[in-house]
Design a protein around this motif. Sequence first.
Motif: not given
Length: 189
Positions: A16-35
Motif C-alpha cells: 500500500l505504501l508503494y502504491a501510494a508513493a507510485a500514484f503520487n509520483s505519477l500525479v507529480r509527473g503529470r502536473n510537471q508536464t502540464t506546467e
Amino acid sequence: MGNALWVVLGIAALVLLYAAAAFNSLVRGRNQTTEAWSDIETHLKRRYDLIPNLVETVKGYAKHESSTLEKVVAARSAAMSQAGGAENHSAAENALGQTLKSLFALSESYPDLKANQNFIELQKEITDTEDKIQASRRFYNSMVLTFNNRTQTFPSMVIAGMFNFKKIAFFELDESEKAEVHKPVRVQF
C-alpha cells in the motif's frame, strides 16, 4: 500463527505504501508536464502577438509579396486555433516556423526592409522567442520522457494502468528542423 499474520499485514502495508508513493509520483509527473506545456504556450502566444507587427512592417516594403504574407497569417491562424497538448500543436507550429523563415528570407530582396529598425527589432524579438520556445520544448519533452517511463515500466505501470494514467505525446520537431539542429544559425541584417 500470530507471526504469520503480522508478516502478511507488514507486506500488505508495504504494498500500500508503494502504491501510494507510485500514484503520487505519477500525479507529480503529470502536473510537471502540464506546467511545462503551459510555459510553451506562453512563448507561443508571444510569437503569435509579434507576427501581426512583423507582417505590417514587411507589408510596407514588400507590397508585391502578398502571397508570402498571406501564408504567414494563415499559418499563424492555424497554429492559434489548435487546442490541447503537443500532439495537436506540432504540425501547425512547424508550418508557422517554416512560413516565418520564408518571410525573413524575403527580406533579403528588400534592402530598405532589412535596414528598417522596426523590422530588425521584431526579428530580434521573434528570434529570442523562438529560442525560448526551443528551451521550453526541450524541458517539456524531458518531463514527458520521465512521466512516460514511469507509466511504462514495472511496477509503476500497474498503478498507472489502475488509475488510467495515459502516455503523453512529445512536442516534436519536423524532419527539416531536426536536420537544422546542429547547423549554426546565421542571421544577416
